[in-house]
Design an enzyme around this catalytic site. Structure first.
Site, PDB file in Angstrom:
ATOM      1  N   ASP A 101      -8.268  -5.492  -0.725  1.00 49.19           N
ATOM      2  CA  ASP A 101      -8.578  -5.840  -2.109  1.00 49.19           C
ATOM      3  C   ASP A 101      -9.778  -6.784  -2.107  1.00 49.19           C
ATOM      4  O   ASP A 101     -10.272  -7.182  -1.058  1.00 49.19           O
ATOM      5  CB  ASP A 101      -7.364  -6.448  -2.808  1.00 49.19           C
ATOM      6  CG  ASP A 101      -6.860  -7.714  -2.127  1.00 49.19           C
ATOM      7  OD1 ASP A 101      -7.568  -8.253  -1.261  1.00 49.19           O
ATOM      8  OD2 ASP A 101      -5.754  -8.167  -2.468  1.00 49.19           O
ATOM      9  N   SER A 102     -10.251  -7.144  -3.278  1.00 50.17           N
ATOM     10  CA  SER A 102     -11.487  -7.924  -3.361  1.00 50.17           C
ATOM     11  C   SER A 102     -11.268  -9.423  -3.281  1.00 50.17           C
ATOM     12  O   SER A 102     -12.212 -10.188  -3.108  1.00 50.17           O
ATOM     13  CB  SER A 102     -12.191  -7.621  -4.687  1.00 50.17           C
ATOM     14  OG  SER A 102     -11.428  -8.144  -5.766  1.00 50.17           O
ATOM     15  N   ASP A 108     -13.339  -8.062  -9.395  1.00 46.50           N
ATOM     16  CA  ASP A 108     -13.114  -7.932 -10.829  1.00 46.50           C
ATOM     17  C   ASP A 108     -12.372  -9.154 -11.343  1.00 46.50           C
ATOM     18  O   ASP A 108     -11.845  -9.948 -10.571  1.00 46.50           O
ATOM     19  CB  ASP A 108     -12.291  -6.680 -11.133  1.00 46.50           C
ATOM     20  CG  ASP A 108     -10.876  -6.772 -10.572  1.00 46.50           C
ATOM     21  OD1 ASP A 108     -10.703  -7.338  -9.479  1.00 46.50           O
ATOM     22  OD2 ASP A 108      -9.940  -6.269 -11.216  1.00 46.50           O
ATOM     23  N   GLY A 133      -4.743  -4.774 -13.561  1.00 47.12           N
ATOM     24  CA  GLY A 133      -4.245  -5.480 -14.733  1.00 47.12           C
ATOM     25  C   GLY A 133      -2.898  -5.003 -15.229  1.00 47.12           C
ATOM     26  O   GLY A 133      -2.531  -5.270 -16.372  1.00 47.12           O
ATOM     27  N   CYS A 193      19.452   1.580   9.864  1.00 47.51           N
ATOM     28  CA  CYS A 193      20.692   2.219   9.407  1.00 47.51           C
ATOM     29  C   CYS A 193      21.369   3.016  10.523  1.00 47.51           C
ATOM     30  O   CYS A 193      22.599   3.164  10.528  1.00 47.51           O
ATOM     31  CB  CYS A 193      20.408   3.108   8.205  1.00 47.51           C
ATOM     32  SG  CYS A 193      19.981   2.173   6.714  1.00 47.51           S
ATOM     33  N   HIS A 252      13.841  -1.290   6.900  1.00 48.52           N
ATOM     34  CA  HIS A 252      14.579  -0.368   6.037  1.00 48.52           C
ATOM     35  C   HIS A 252      13.873  -0.152   4.699  1.00 48.52           C
ATOM     36  O   HIS A 252      13.720   0.990   4.242  1.00 48.52           O
ATOM     37  CB  HIS A 252      15.999  -0.875   5.791  1.00 48.52           C
ATOM     38  CG  HIS A 252      16.697  -0.120   4.702  1.00 48.52           C
ATOM     39  ND1 HIS A 252      17.272   1.113   4.900  1.00 48.52           N
ATOM     40  CD2 HIS A 252      16.842  -0.401   3.371  1.00 48.52           C
ATOM     41  CE1 HIS A 252      17.758   1.556   3.745  1.00 48.52           C
ATOM     42  NE2 HIS A 252      17.520   0.668   2.804  1.00 48.52           N
TER      43      HIS A 252
END
Length: 381
Positions: free
Chosen positions: A96-97, A150, A220, A313, A339
Site C-alpha cells: 500500500d502507499s 491517496d 475509503g 484441524c 486456520h
C-alpha cells in the site's frame, strides 16, 4: 511502449452476478482471482512463516509502506535485494502507499497540496510524505503491485470535504504516476475514493481511468460504514472500472464481505482481520465464529472446525489450542492464525468454483445459512 508489469486475464463472467473469474500474471508468478491477500504489515504475516503461507495456499501478500519506511527503512530493504529476498517470499507482493496509516495513526497531521506533514507515531518526530516520496519508497521495496498515495477521508465526512479530497487524490495520483521508476517490473494502481457519494466516485474513477493505470483499487470503505452501505457503493463503483484490469477492494476480509464483494465484480481483497482475531482466540469456522478460549471448550477434543482439513484441524483439538492460548504459548496463536488464513484462502477457492459453475448466489445462500449470517438477496441482477 514497454509492457506493463502485470497482466489481467478475464476467464469467465458469472451468469447471474457481476462476479469474474480471472488470473493476474506478475513478475513473481500467476495467481487466480478472486483472491484474498494475507497482510504482512512489517514484512511478515504475524505468526506465519513464508513456507506455511505457501502451504496453506497464499499466492500474494500485502506489506505496509508506512511501517517499512519507519523500520527498517526502504534503503535497507533495497540493499537486501528488495522485499521478496528480504523476507524470503517468492510469490506476489503488494504494497500500500502508506496513506491510510498517515491518516489513521499519525497525530497532528497537516494536509497540503504538496503532501502530508505529520508526527511519527513511534517517536513523535516530524515527517513528510508526498506522492513522489511514497512512490520512491515503494520502488525501493520492489513489490509487484504498488498503490498510489491517496487521502482516505472518513466515510461520513462532509460532501464538500470529500469532493476536495477526491480532486486532490486525482492530482496526487498523476504525480505518483510520473514519479514511478519501474513500470516494467512494478504495477502502480490508482485508488478510487469518494465516500458514499455516487457522483464523487464517478468523478474519481473517471480521472483515474483516464490515466490508464494497470489496475484500480476501491478505497475509503470498511472504515465504519455498514455492510449495506459498503455494498451500495460497490454496486455503482465497480462497473465504472475497466473490465480488462483488476479491481481491488482495500481492507476487507470478513467472509460475508468477500462473497458480496465478488458478486459485485471485485477481484482482490486484503485485511488484517483473520490474523488479528486469531491472536484473541477467535476462529472462523464453517458454522460461524468460534472463540476457542472460552471455558466451554476446555474438554472439547474435536478440531477447531470439523469441516476443515488445515494443519491445525488435522492435528490438534479445541481443548489443546485453548490451553496454549490460556498459558500464552506462541503455538496457540500460530495454530489459530494458520486456520483462519486457510479458511479464507479456501473460501476463495470455493467462490471461484461457484463462479465457474454459475451458482454463486446459491453458494452465498448456503454459506450464509451455515455461518449464521442474515441471508438476503444481495441484489437483483
Amino acid at each position: 511502449m514497454s509492457e506493463p508489469a502485470i497482466k489481467y486475464r478475464l476467464i469467465k463472467k458469472e451468469k447471474h452476478t457481476g462476479a469474474r473469474l480471472g488470473e493476474i500474471i506478475t513478475p513473481h508468478g500467476t495467481f487466480p482471482t478472486p483472491i484474498f491477500m494475507p497482510v504482512g504489515t512489517q514484512a511478515t504475516v504475524k505468526a506465519m512463516s513464508p513456507e506455511e503461507l505457501d502451504e496453506l495456499g497464499a499466492d500474494i501478500i500485502l506489506s505496509n509502506t508506512y511501517h517499512l519506511w519507519l523500520r527498517p527503512g526502504e534503503n535497507l530493504v533495497r540493499e537486501a535485494g528488495g522485499l521478496h529476498k528480504f523476507m524470503n517470499w517468492h510469490k506476489g507482493i503488494l504494497t500500500d502507499s502508506g496513506g491510510f496509516q498517515v491518516f489513521s495513526l499519525a497525530e497532528l497531521r497537516n494536509i497540503t497540496e504538496e503532501g502530508v506533514h505529520f508526527k511519527n507515531h513511534l517517536n513523535g518526530h516530524q515527517m513528510f510524505l508526498s506522492p513522489e516520496k511514497a512512490i520512491h519508497i515503494e520502488n525501493a521495496l520492489g513489490a509487484d503491485i504498488m498503490m498510489s498515495f491517496d487521502e482516505c477521508p472518513p466515510f461520513f465526512e462532509s460532501y464538500d470535504y470529500i469532493k476536495k479530497s477526491v480532486e486532490r487524490t486525482s492530482r496526487w495520483a498523476e504525480r505518483g504516476l510520473k514519479a514511478h521508476q519501474n513500470p516494467e517490473t512494478q504495477a502502480l494502481f490508482g485508488i478510487v475514493q469518494g465516500g458514499g457519494h455516487k457522483d464523487l466516485r464517478q468523478q474519481s474513477a473517471r480521472d483515474l481511468v483516464a490515466m490508464d493505470f494497470p489496475g484500480y483499487s476501491i478505497g475509503g470503505l470498511s472504515v465504519g460504514e455498514s455492510k449495506a452501505e459498503m455494498n451500495h457503493v460497490l454496486d455503482f463503483t465497480t462497473p465504472l472500472l475497466p473490465e480488462n484490469k483488476p479491481r481491488y477492494l482495500m481492507g476487507v476480509g470478513s467472509p460475508d464481505a468477500l462473497i458480496d464483494g465478488v458478486i459485485r465484480g471485485v477481484d482482490m481483497f486484503d485485511c488484517v482481520l483473520p490474523t488479528r482475531i486469531a491472536r484473541n482466540g477467535t476462529c472462523m469456522t464453517s458454522h460461524g465464529r468460534l472463540v476457542v478460549k472460552n471455558a466451554q471448550y476446555e474438554h472439547d477434543f474435536s478440531p477447531i472446525d470439523d469441516q476443515c482439513d488445515c494443519y491445525a484441524c488435522r492435528n490438534y483439538t479445541r481443548a489443546y489450542v485453548r490451553h496454549l492460548l490460556k498459558v500464552n504459548e506462541t503455538m496457540g496463536i500460530r495454530l489459530t492464525s494458520y486456520h483462519n488464513l486457510y479458511f479464507l484462502t479456501h473460501l476463495m477457492q470455493r467462490i471461484r468454483q461457484a463462479i465457474l459453475d454459475d451458482n454463486l448466489l446459491e453458494f452465498r445462500e448456503d454459506f450464509f445459512d451455515q455461518y449464521g449470517l442474515n441471508v438476503q438477496n444481495p441484489k437483483n441482477f
